[in-house]
Design an enzyme around this catalytic site. Sequence first.
Site, short mmCIF file in Angstrom:
data_model
loop_
_atom_site.label_atom_id
_atom_site.label_comp_id
_atom_site.label_asym_id
_atom_site.label_seq_id
_atom_site.Cartn_x
_atom_site.Cartn_y
_atom_site.Cartn_z
N ASP A 192 -2.87 -1.11 6.05
CA ASP A 192 -2.36 0.17 6.73
C ASP A 192 -3.59 0.54 7.79
O ASP A 192 -3.47 -0.18 8.84
CB ASP A 192 -1.94 1.20 5.84
CG ASP A 192 -1.34 2.53 6.35
OD1 ASP A 192 -0.77 2.47 7.62
OD2 ASP A 192 -1.05 3.28 5.54
N HIS A 211 4.59 3.10 1.37
CA HIS A 211 3.97 4.44 0.73
C HIS A 211 4.96 4.82 -0.46
O HIS A 211 4.58 4.59 -1.57
CB HIS A 211 3.72 5.50 1.90
CG HIS A 211 2.91 5.20 2.74
ND1 HIS A 211 1.50 4.82 2.57
CD2 HIS A 211 2.99 5.26 4.28
CE1 HIS A 211 1.06 4.63 3.83
NE2 HIS A 211 1.92 4.92 4.74
#
Length: 469
Positions: free
Chosen positions: A333, A282
């Site tokens: 993810d 991220h």
Amino acid sequence: MLTAEEQGWLPDFIFREGRFHGGVALFADTSGRITRFSSEPDDLRKASRLPNRAILPGLVNVHSHAFQRAIRGRTEERTGTSRDSFWTWREAMYHAANSLSPDDIYEVARMAFVEMLASGITAVGEFHYVHHAPGGAFYDNPNLLAEQVLQAAQATGIRIALLRTAYARAGWRKDPNPSQARFITPRVEDFIRHTDDLRALTANRFAPDAAWVGIAPHSIRALPVEYLRESIACARGRGMKIHMHVSEQPAEIQACLGEYGMRPVELLHRYELLGGDFTGIHAIHITDEEIYHLAQSRARIGACPTTERNLGDGIGPADKWSEAGVPTCFGSDSNIQIDLLEDARQLEYHLRLERIERAILAPDAQPESLARRLFESATQTGADSIGAPGGSLTEGRPADFFTIDLNDLSIAGAGPESLLTNVVFSGSRTAIRDVYVAGRQVIQDGRHALQDEVVQKFSRTQRRLWERE
Ligand SMILES: [Zn+2]
């Protein structure tokens, strides 16, 4: 004739060394290694002709939580009168995490991996954190669920880096959360022992480049700093890859500032935990100084734009980190969508919307330089991040590749000079026809051999999981 030791493919184009080449065949030996590329007429005759197809290296998905495939489509409504956020989404995710049996974990992972393969992904970094029985007791085999995931990868044919996740607490000044019991290993000694057990088991049961183990300290929030330091030191000593959620949510930054007086990447830098073996997942809410530390340490950033936009995480400053020299790779993810090229294009598109500009991540004004950069992120940088053997079509590397149909509606009309841009910015999954891992075909004409069975069993699991609907 082809020798028994060799197989070859002759598509219209092969993508290697940054561009498409025509009139070239790719050959691999029986172990699945690429042996050579040839334009010799004799060799071209020996290879299997693939008309209207181009071959590209398999995509590498650096960040997946396979079990979250089970919550797809279950979290897109408001849950109450207050605003929905990452934290309300997390409650639905915990419901799934706490309801899945070991068999369910296997079935849901197979479902996710089949979809990954069908979208051209040939290797995955599975950030695996559901370890224990509901309530938190260790299974007799503390790696039971990790083994289920590894077996799911083997059954479907995808390469896997099992990134074994360390998770020890709910967060700074937070009471223990019973919903996290399946993730938590309170003592770092147990985490290290279980990880060593899993490494031994993986080395015994799987080919070394089909499955291997890395570690994933979950986040600054989920680990006290001493636990973090010890687990990373242990992984470094063993040459394992290290992945960690970093700066996904503003609340995580605030908690880190409160507990340590530093931001997450600053803390990692201060304790010398960054490095060329480290991928920060991220890295959305980071400062210029933190980007500098990531660049200096040769760390990578694993961006997950399809999930980040779904969760309302924010927009990663990919222009700043790219300019500083931090390589990007991509992860699916939460598996809300499994389409790594969508992640690639969204990295750029999110910045366009924010900055009211175009071609922001293009490194220069050369044709296709933007598509090349994004595609390299989805392949070679991903392979470097998880320690996968693929990443590019090169002699000595595995024949991990996918074919695209040049007549697919999403890319028809592209020539070799614009084909990569078409694939990266406009390609649909319908264009991806065949996928090979180590020279073995796992997707044929858009379908996996186990697809019907995998879908049926997954659907049964879903009905049971959500039967109160
Ligand atoms: Zn994640």
